[in-house]
Motif scaffolding. Structure first.
Motif, PDB file in Angstrom:
ATOM      1  N   UNK A 178       0.866  -1.188   0.000  1.00  0.00           N
ATOM      2  CA  UNK A 178       0.000   0.000   0.000  1.00  0.00           C
ATOM      3  C   UNK A 178       0.893   1.225   0.000  1.00  0.00           C
ATOM      4  N   UNK A 179       1.500   1.479  -1.136  1.00  0.00           N
ATOM      5  CA  UNK A 179       2.514   2.525  -1.249  1.00  0.00           C
ATOM      6  C   UNK A 179       1.989   3.922  -0.963  1.00  0.00           C
ATOM      7  N   UNK A 180       0.706   4.145  -1.192  1.00  0.00           N
ATOM      8  CA  UNK A 180       0.137   5.487  -1.029  1.00  0.00           C
ATOM      9  C   UNK A 180      -0.602   5.663   0.288  1.00  0.00           C
ATOM     10  N   UNK A 208     -10.156  -9.943  10.800  1.00  0.00           N
ATOM     11  CA  UNK A 208      -9.108 -10.747  11.442  1.00  0.00           C
ATOM     12  C   UNK A 208      -8.280  -9.893  12.365  1.00  0.00           C
ATOM     13  N   UNK A 209      -7.697  -8.804  11.842  1.00  0.00           N
ATOM     14  CA  UNK A 209      -6.742  -8.050  12.609  1.00  0.00           C
ATOM     15  C   UNK A 209      -6.594  -6.660  12.012  1.00  0.00           C
ATOM     16  N   UNK A 210      -6.171  -5.725  12.846  1.00  0.00           N
ATOM     17  CA  UNK A 210      -5.988  -4.348  12.400  1.00  0.00           C
ATOM     18  C   UNK A 210      -4.769  -3.767  13.076  1.00  0.00           C
ATOM     19  N   UNK A 211      -4.068  -2.886  12.345  1.00  0.00           N
ATOM     20  CA  UNK A 211      -2.903  -2.252  12.935  1.00  0.00           C
ATOM     21  C   UNK A 211      -2.602  -0.918  12.295  1.00  0.00           C
ATOM     22  N   UNK A 212      -1.742  -0.178  12.969  1.00  0.00           N
ATOM     23  CA  UNK A 212      -1.300   1.112  12.433  1.00  0.00           C
ATOM     24  C   UNK A 212       0.207   1.084  12.146  1.00  0.00           C
ATOM     25  N   UNK A 213       0.975   0.553  13.084  1.00  0.00           N
ATOM     26  CA  UNK A 213       2.414   0.441  12.878  1.00  0.00           C
ATOM     27  C   UNK A 213       2.959  -0.686  13.746  1.00  0.00           C
ATOM     28  N   UNK A 214       4.162  -1.063  13.503  1.00  0.00           N
ATOM     29  CA  UNK A 214       4.925  -2.127  14.189  1.00  0.00           C
ATOM     30  C   UNK A 214       4.196  -3.463  14.121  1.00  0.00           C
ATOM     31  N   UNK A 215       3.920  -4.058  15.267  1.00  0.00           N
ATOM     32  CA  UNK A 215       3.366  -5.408  15.275  1.00  0.00           C
ATOM     33  C   UNK A 215       2.127  -5.471  16.136  1.00  0.00           C
ATOM     34  N   UNK A 216       1.154  -6.194  15.638  1.00  0.00           N
ATOM     35  CA  UNK A 216      -0.068  -6.462  16.384  1.00  0.00           C
ATOM     36  C   UNK A 216      -0.302  -7.964  16.371  1.00  0.00           C
ATOM     37  N   UNK A 217      -0.680  -8.499  17.502  1.00  0.00           N
ATOM     38  CA  UNK A 217      -0.953  -9.940  17.589  1.00  0.00           C
ATOM     39  C   UNK A 217      -2.259 -10.166  18.314  1.00  0.00           C
ATOM     40  N   UNK A 218      -3.064 -11.092  17.792  1.00  0.00           N
ATOM     41  CA  UNK A 218      -4.244 -11.537  18.527  1.00  0.00           C
ATOM     42  C   UNK A 218      -4.283 -13.053  18.505  1.00  0.00           C
ATOM     43  N   UNK A 219      -5.388 -13.618  18.882  1.00  0.00           N
ATOM     44  CA  UNK A 219      -5.476 -15.067  19.004  1.00  0.00           C
ATOM     45  C   UNK A 219      -5.473 -15.775  17.660  1.00  0.00           C
ATOM     46  N   UNK A 220      -5.662 -15.031  16.590  1.00  0.00           N
ATOM     47  CA  UNK A 220      -5.779 -15.627  15.265  1.00  0.00           C
ATOM     48  C   UNK A 220      -4.529 -15.413  14.424  1.00  0.00           C
ATOM     49  N   UNK A 221      -3.945 -14.217  14.492  1.00  0.00           N
ATOM     50  CA  UNK A 221      -2.879 -13.872  13.562  1.00  0.00           C
ATOM     51  C   UNK A 221      -1.998 -12.786  14.151  1.00  0.00           C
ATOM     52  N   UNK A 222      -0.925 -12.502  13.415  1.00  0.00           N
ATOM     53  CA  UNK A 222      -0.069 -11.354  13.713  1.00  0.00           C
ATOM     54  C   UNK A 222      -0.003 -10.473  12.473  1.00  0.00           C
ATOM     55  N   UNK A 260       2.437  -7.500  10.813  1.00  0.00           N
ATOM     56  CA  UNK A 260       3.706  -6.806  10.874  1.00  0.00           C
ATOM     57  C   UNK A 260       3.672  -5.620   9.913  1.00  0.00           C
ATOM     58  N   UNK A 261       4.001  -4.458  10.428  1.00  0.00           N
ATOM     59  CA  UNK A 261       3.981  -3.240   9.620  1.00  0.00           C
ATOM     60  C   UNK A 261       5.329  -2.548   9.772  1.00  0.00           C
ATOM     61  N   UNK A 262       6.090  -2.395   8.683  1.00  0.00           N
ATOM     62  CA  UNK A 262       7.394  -1.740   8.796  1.00  0.00           C
ATOM     63  C   UNK A 262       7.228  -0.249   9.043  1.00  0.00           C
ATOM     64  N   UNK A 263       8.341   0.386   9.341  1.00  0.00           N
ATOM     65  CA  UNK A 263       8.310   1.797   9.727  1.00  0.00           C
ATOM     66  C   UNK A 263       7.720   2.697   8.640  1.00  0.00           C
ATOM     67  N   UNK A 264       7.980   2.397   7.379  1.00  0.00           N
ATOM     68  CA  UNK A 264       7.450   3.266   6.327  1.00  0.00           C
ATOM     69  C   UNK A 264       5.984   2.993   6.008  1.00  0.00           C
ATOM     70  N   UNK A 265       5.439   1.931   6.563  1.00  0.00           N
ATOM     71  CA  UNK A 265       4.007   1.555   6.447  1.00  0.00           C
ATOM     72  C   UNK A 265       3.562   1.342   5.004  1.00  0.00           C
ATOM     73  N   UNK A 266       4.456   1.180   4.089  1.00  0.00           N
ATOM     74  CA  UNK A 266       4.058   0.993   2.691  1.00  0.00           C
ATOM     75  C   UNK A 266       3.693  -0.448   2.374  1.00  0.00           C
ATOM     76  N   UNK A 267       3.826  -1.304   3.352  1.00  0.00           N
ATOM     77  CA  UNK A 267       3.391  -2.681   3.178  1.00  0.00           C
ATOM     78  C   UNK A 267       3.009  -3.234   4.545  1.00  0.00           C
TER      79      UNK A 267
END
Lengths: 112, 117
Positions: A24-26, A47-61, A63-70
């Motif tokens: 998600x480059x943009x 399933x899961x939601x995040x903004x940055x770094x790492x989020x984990x729940x009972x189903x999945x993790x 991972x969001x790198x610092x630039x958040x482009x992926x």
């Protein structure tokens, strides 16, 4: 709206870890990243939601790198029942109704 | 969370006729959405149907073809008018209750599978 790109399909075997990456480059500053799972003949489910770094729940993790482009959805030790289509969505979390664009999704096939 | 039911679950219709799909939610929600999912494809948003206002349609979808009603906070209908085989698809409604603690989380109905002959 940020566009997302995912692999069309992936194969895995039971017990393996599966990682599905979404580009998600943009992505905008206020955008959150959300993943949904859809089984045949059912509507998608969160399933899961995040903004940055790492989020984990009972189903999945997630991972969001610092630039958040992926972002990478990680499913540990998949089973046959994890066979589904996985969608990555990006949208402004500060405004309701702003995460409505489903990309192509990744069709995961888990084999015995 | 929200539990959503749709009626009918599936239907087979003749070309030129219309079908009205119902969506019922077990709680009051402002934001409700209608999607179309063609076989093997992703979901495409048809319209946003918020109670108290006219539905907002996405590019490629028009009110004459897909009229929507939203009479209260728990119910909506989508009509597929003057159907053709190209309208064969799964139609899903979803809601965004805003109460799950997660941003923009949607809850989906099971879908209505429409086949037009």
């Amino acid at each position: 709206l940020a566009k997302t790109t995912q692999p069309i399909s992936m194969d895995s075997y039971e017990g393996q870890e599966v990682n599905i990456t979404c580009s998600h480059n943009n992505i905008a500053t206020n955008d959150y990243i959300t993943w949904y799972q859809q089984f045949p003949s059912q509507g998608p489910r969160f399933i899961i939601q995040g903004y940055k770094t790492k989020v984990t729940n009972e189903v999945a993790s997630l991972f969001i790198p610092a630039d958040r482009k992926s972002s990478t959805l990680s499913l540990p030790r998949v089973s046959l029942s994890d066979t589904a289509v996985y969608y990555c969505l990006v949208g402004d979390g500060n405004n309701a109704g702003n995460m409505l664009t489903f990309g192509g999704g990744t069709r995961l096939m888990v084999k015995p | 969370s929200a539990v959503i039911s749709q009626k009918p679950s599936r239907d087979i219709c003749q070309r030129g006729t219309s079908l009205t799909i119902q969506c019922q939610v077990d709680s009051q929600v402002t934001m409700m959405f209608w999607y179309r999912q063609q076989p093997g494809q992703s979901l495409t948003l048809i319209a946003t149907a918020n109670q108290g206002s006219e539905a907002t349609y996405e590019s490629g979808f028009v009110i004459d073809k897909f009229p929507i009603s939203r009479p209260n906070l728990t119910f909506s209908t989508l009509t597929v008018s003057n159907m053709s085989p190209e309208d064969s698809s799964i139609y899903l409604c979803s809601v965004e209750p805003g109460t799950s603690g997660r941003y923009n989380e949607q809850f989906f109905g099971p879908g209505t599978r429409l086949t037009v002959l």
